[in-house]
Design a protein around this motif. Structure first.
Motif, PDB file in Angstrom:
ATOM      1  N   THR A 184       0.855  -1.171   0.000  1.00 55.16           N
ATOM      2  CA  THR A 184       0.000   0.000   0.000  1.00 55.16           C
ATOM      3  C   THR A 184       0.895   1.225   0.000  1.00 55.16           C
ATOM      4  O   THR A 184       2.070   1.153   0.373  1.00 55.16           O
ATOM      5  CB  THR A 184      -0.910   0.022   1.241  1.00 55.16           C
ATOM      6  OG1 THR A 184      -0.084   0.039   2.415  1.00 55.16           O
ATOM      7  CG2 THR A 184      -1.812  -1.206   1.280  1.00 55.16           C
ATOM      8  N   PRO A 185       0.362   2.383  -0.399  1.00 56.47           N
ATOM      9  CA  PRO A 185       1.210   3.583  -0.446  1.00 56.47           C
ATOM     10  C   PRO A 185       1.907   3.892   0.864  1.00 56.47           C
ATOM     11  O   PRO A 185       3.085   4.229   0.891  1.00 56.47           O
ATOM     12  CB  PRO A 185       0.215   4.681  -0.837  1.00 56.47           C
ATOM     13  CG  PRO A 185      -0.853   3.976  -1.595  1.00 56.47           C
ATOM     14  CD  PRO A 185      -0.982   2.627  -0.957  1.00 56.47           C
ATOM     15  N   ILE A 186       1.185   3.772   1.983  1.00 54.35           N
ATOM     16  CA  ILE A 186       1.785   4.132   3.268  1.00 54.35           C
ATOM     17  C   ILE A 186       2.833   3.108   3.671  1.00 54.35           C
ATOM     18  O   ILE A 186       3.854   3.429   4.282  1.00 54.35           O
ATOM     19  CB  ILE A 186       0.693   4.277   4.348  1.00 54.35           C
ATOM     20  CG1 ILE A 186       1.177   5.221   5.452  1.00 54.35           C
ATOM     21  CG2 ILE A 186       0.285   2.956   4.929  1.00 54.35           C
ATOM     22  CD1 ILE A 186       1.330   6.637   5.006  1.00 54.35           C
TER      23      ILE A 186
ATOM     24  N   ASN B 167       9.581   0.430   2.062  1.00 53.01           N
ATOM     25  CA  ASN B 167      10.332   0.270   0.817  1.00 53.01           C
ATOM     26  C   ASN B 167      11.168   1.500   0.507  1.00 53.01           C
ATOM     27  O   ASN B 167      12.316   1.400   0.074  1.00 53.01           O
ATOM     28  CB  ASN B 167       9.378  -0.009  -0.348  1.00 53.01           C
ATOM     29  CG  ASN B 167       8.699  -1.353  -0.200  1.00 53.01           C
ATOM     30  OD1 ASN B 167       8.973  -2.087   0.741  1.00 53.01           O
ATOM     31  ND2 ASN B 167       7.797  -1.680  -1.110  1.00 53.01           N
ATOM     32  N   SER B 168      10.597   2.684   0.734  1.00 49.85           N
ATOM     33  CA  SER B 168      11.329   3.911   0.447  1.00 49.85           C
ATOM     34  C   SER B 168      12.535   4.061   1.365  1.00 49.85           C
ATOM     35  O   SER B 168      13.498   4.741   1.044  1.00 49.85           O
ATOM     36  CB  SER B 168      10.412   5.126   0.604  1.00 49.85           C
ATOM     37  OG  SER B 168       9.348   5.067  -0.311  1.00 49.85           O
ATOM     38  N   LEU B 169      12.461   3.428   2.523  1.00 51.37           N
ATOM     39  CA  LEU B 169      13.551   3.522   3.487  1.00 51.37           C
ATOM     40  C   LEU B 169      14.759   2.698   3.054  1.00 51.37           C
ATOM     41  O   LEU B 169      15.898   3.063   3.322  1.00 51.37           O
ATOM     42  CB  LEU B 169      13.058   3.035   4.847  1.00 51.37           C
ATOM     43  CG  LEU B 169      14.077   2.927   5.984  1.00 51.37           C
ATOM     44  CD1 LEU B 169      14.635   4.294   6.309  1.00 51.37           C
ATOM     45  CD2 LEU B 169      13.445   2.294   7.196  1.00 51.37           C
TER      46      LEU B 169
ATOM     47  N   VAL C  16       6.869   9.640  -4.715  1.00 54.38           N
ATOM     48  CA  VAL C  16       5.885   8.867  -5.478  1.00 54.38           C
ATOM     49  C   VAL C  16       4.850   8.243  -4.548  1.00 54.38           C
ATOM     50  O   VAL C  16       3.637   8.331  -4.778  1.00 54.38           O
ATOM     51  CB  VAL C  16       6.594   7.764  -6.302  1.00 54.38           C
ATOM     52  CG1 VAL C  16       5.573   6.791  -6.885  1.00 54.38           C
ATOM     53  CG2 VAL C  16       7.409   8.383  -7.424  1.00 54.38           C
ATOM     54  N   ASN C  17       5.319   7.613  -3.469  1.00 59.48           N
ATOM     55  CA  ASN C  17       4.399   6.930  -2.562  1.00 59.48           C
ATOM     56  C   ASN C  17       3.520   7.911  -1.795  1.00 59.48           C
ATOM     57  O   ASN C  17       2.370   7.601  -1.466  1.00 59.48           O
ATOM     58  CB  ASN C  17       5.187   6.047  -1.597  1.00 59.48           C
ATOM     59  CG  ASN C  17       5.803   4.852  -2.293  1.00 59.48           C
ATOM     60  OD1 ASN C  17       5.164   4.215  -3.117  1.00 59.48           O
ATOM     61  ND2 ASN C  17       7.054   4.557  -1.987  1.00 59.48           N
TER      62      ASN C  17
ATOM     63  N   ALA D 281      -3.632  10.330  -3.382  1.00 60.98           N
ATOM     64  CA  ALA D 281      -4.652   9.898  -4.342  1.00 60.98           C
ATOM     65  C   ALA D 281      -5.609   8.898  -3.702  1.00 60.98           C
ATOM     66  O   ALA D 281      -6.823   8.977  -3.892  1.00 60.98           O
ATOM     67  CB  ALA D 281      -3.971   9.273  -5.560  1.00 60.98           C
ATOM     68  N   GLN D 282      -5.067   7.969  -2.927  1.00 59.97           N
ATOM     69  CA  GLN D 282      -5.889   6.950  -2.277  1.00 59.97           C
ATOM     70  C   GLN D 282      -6.892   7.567  -1.313  1.00 59.97           C
ATOM     71  O   GLN D 282      -8.036   7.133  -1.214  1.00 59.97           O
ATOM     72  CB  GLN D 282      -4.986   5.965  -1.535  1.00 59.97           C
ATOM     73  CG  GLN D 282      -5.722   4.811  -0.866  1.00 59.97           C
ATOM     74  CD  GLN D 282      -4.807   3.999   0.027  1.00 59.97           C
ATOM     75  OE1 GLN D 282      -4.244   4.508   0.994  1.00 59.97           O
ATOM     76  NE2 GLN D 282      -4.625   2.731  -0.319  1.00 59.97           N
ATOM     77  N   GLN D 283      -6.457   8.604  -0.581  1.00 63.46           N
ATOM     78  CA  GLN D 283      -7.319   9.254   0.408  1.00 63.46           C
ATOM     79  C   GLN D 283      -8.108  10.433  -0.174  1.00 63.46           C
ATOM     80  O   GLN D 283      -8.775  11.151   0.561  1.00 63.46           O
ATOM     81  CB  GLN D 283      -6.470   9.739   1.591  1.00 63.46           C
ATOM     82  CG  GLN D 283      -5.723   8.633   2.303  1.00 63.46           C
ATOM     83  CD  GLN D 283      -6.642   7.593   2.891  1.00 63.46           C
ATOM     84  OE1 GLN D 283      -7.688   7.923   3.449  1.00 63.46           O
ATOM     85  NE2 GLN D 283      -6.259   6.318   2.768  1.00 63.46           N
TER      86      GLN D 283
END
Length: 475
Positions: free
Chosen positions: A246-248, A254-256, A269-270, A276-278
């Motif tokens: 999921t984005p969060i 993953n971004s870490l 990006v995330n 967008a999701q919210q």
């Protein structure tokens, strides 16, 4: 309260006391008479103190002493305050001076029996430097552990303290395990109302600001710090959902762990995917758009832009990521850009911009958003690169273009920005918290630490691979 004090003198931790008290049912506890229990506890405390003649009795988060409506909670608070006073008086008669403290993270008005109201104490949130210094004193933690602990703490002392405690007791293997376990620990202690309130607070804090979000969702107050931040592990758990990715989840994990040179790009990006999701606006509360003097749009038009809920990454390489040579291809690509995608360059080098999204106005007009993501201080280079790309697009396209320069180490105030030919948003040290908001900004600030570390490691590796010439040194 008296039983918990008694268990403390017996060497029981708070968690162990919780377990013991959970075994006792409410009828058993209520049948205990304080008139004989009070002097027994006072005598035990005196023996426990030994030669010491000073004691602090503290009750934390008193509004959580009882569930139910406000009168029930206030009665529980008054009962505990009364018992604190009686125990303090018993100990005073034995020559022991007591300081009784009762704290609440929730601002709910109540008064002491004498009519005094509560005293608000605003403790400063710890800086990342403070948290790192504290965590570094733990012998079992590597420097990488310390950095990641600071990230997940999110300027919450309790989060990093709990994480260190779990590591020392080996409840989880490795720091990444904290995200799932600590988030689950939070949720098990939260009511459905509190879970919903904190979720809505995070969303509204982004779009409407802290004061408005807290006014609409006061139950969230006990979970935030003075900066308005929710612990990252709690935010992770609340928005994790049932899906694996999921984005969060990607934003915090993953971004870490991606390549440090791509970390800021991935976080951006995330975070857009999360918005967008919210169904949040592209630009959050407090973000200003610098417009050219003769631009036909108002700033409010850009502040109303949103991203498609179906936003996904696209492997497509749009020509304006680098030097543009094929104007026919450019025109075709521009007509095909989709609001449901985030466009990324396929190649490693992209000197002008790093990613593109297409935002929509309330009337479904398209706006191309160009991002330039850098952790350095070179705002001039970022603005020049964005301008080159935007000018090339303008030759073949009439859509609005918004340039977003993310230059983390820059400190230029918005009022000192140079004149710019396109609508512009600058994300730097001045506006970073407004863009990512309190709950998420720590993950981005951590990137500066990680990026600096990767550069040091790269320099050391280069030195080992290319040692200096001894003859040259001697010469």
């Amino acid at each position: 309260f008296l039983l918990r004090v008694l268990l403390t003198t017996m060497g029981r931790s708070n968690l162990a006391s919780d377990a013991t008290l959970d075994i006792l049912d409410s009828k058993t506890v209520s049948s205990l008479h304080t008139h004989w229990l009070l002097p027994a506890v006072a005598a035990e405390v005196k023996m426990w103190l030994g030669d010491c003649r000073h004691l602090v009795l503290a009750v934390d988060e008193c509004m959580q002493l009882a569930s139910g409506n406000s009168p029930d909670r206030l009665k529980a608070v008054k009962d505990v305050v009364s018992m604190l006073g009686e125990l303090s008086e018993c100990l005073r008669l034995e020559g022991i001076k007591c300081l009784a403290l009762v704290s609440s993270l929730q601002e709910e008005p109540f008064r002491s029996p004498s009519g005094r109201s509560v005293c608000t104490i605003a403790l400063p949130s710890p800086s990342q430097h403070d948290l790192a210094k504290w965590a570094a004193t733990e012998k079992n933690l590597t420097s990488t552990n310390v950095d990641e602990l600071v990230l997940l703490a999110g300027s919450h002392w309790r989060s990093v303290s709990t994480a260190i405690d779990k590591l020392n007791r080996m409840e989880v293997l490795g720091v990444p395990g904290f995200w799932g376990q600590m988030g689950t620990d939070y949720l098990t202690k939260m009511s459905t109302l509190h879970r919903s309130s904190v979720r809505l607070y995070i969303v509204e804090e982004y779009s409407r600001g802290r004061e408005m979000a807290l006014a609409n969702h006061p139950e969230a107050q006990i979970y935030i710090n003075n900066e308005g931040s929710v612990p990252p592990t709690l935010a992770f758990a609340l928005f994790r959902g049932s899906g694996k990715f999921t984005p969060i989840c990607d934003f915090f994990t993953n971004s870490l762990h991606v390549d440090a040179t791509k970390q800021l790009e991935c976080c951006g990006v995330n975070f857009d995917r999360f918005k967008a999701q919210q169904q949040l606006p592209l630009l959050g509360a407090g973000i200003s758009v610098t417009l050219p003097s003769d631009y036909p749009r108002e700033e409010q038009w850009f502040q109303a832009l949103t991203l498609s809920r179906q936003a996904a990454q696209s492997p497509c390489t749009l020509p304006w990521f680098g030097r543009i040579s094929d104007s026919v291809q450019l025109c075709r690509e521009l007509n095909d850009v989709s609001p449901a995608r985030t466009y990324h360059p396929a190649g490693k080098t992209h000197p002008w911009i790093h990613r593109v999204v297409v935002a929509l106005s309330p009337t479904h007009e398209k706006c191309i958003v160009l991002y330039h993501d850098k952790t350095d201080n070179n705002l001039t280079e970022a603005l020049e690169s964005l301008s080159k790309a935007a000018h090339e697009i303008r030759k073949k396209c009439t859509m609005d273009i918004l340039c977003v320069a993310q230059v983390l180490q820059n400190r230029t105030k918005l009022c000192n920005l140079p004149k710019y030919p396109f609508p512009l948003v600058v994300i730097n040290q001045v506006s970073l918290k407004n863009w990512y908001r309190a709950t998420f900004v720590g993950a981005v600030e951590y990137q500066l630490v990680r990026r600096a570390g990767s550069r040091i490691n790269a320099a050391e590796d280069s030195g080992r691979q290319n040692p200096p010439n001894k003859a040259a040194q001697q010469g």
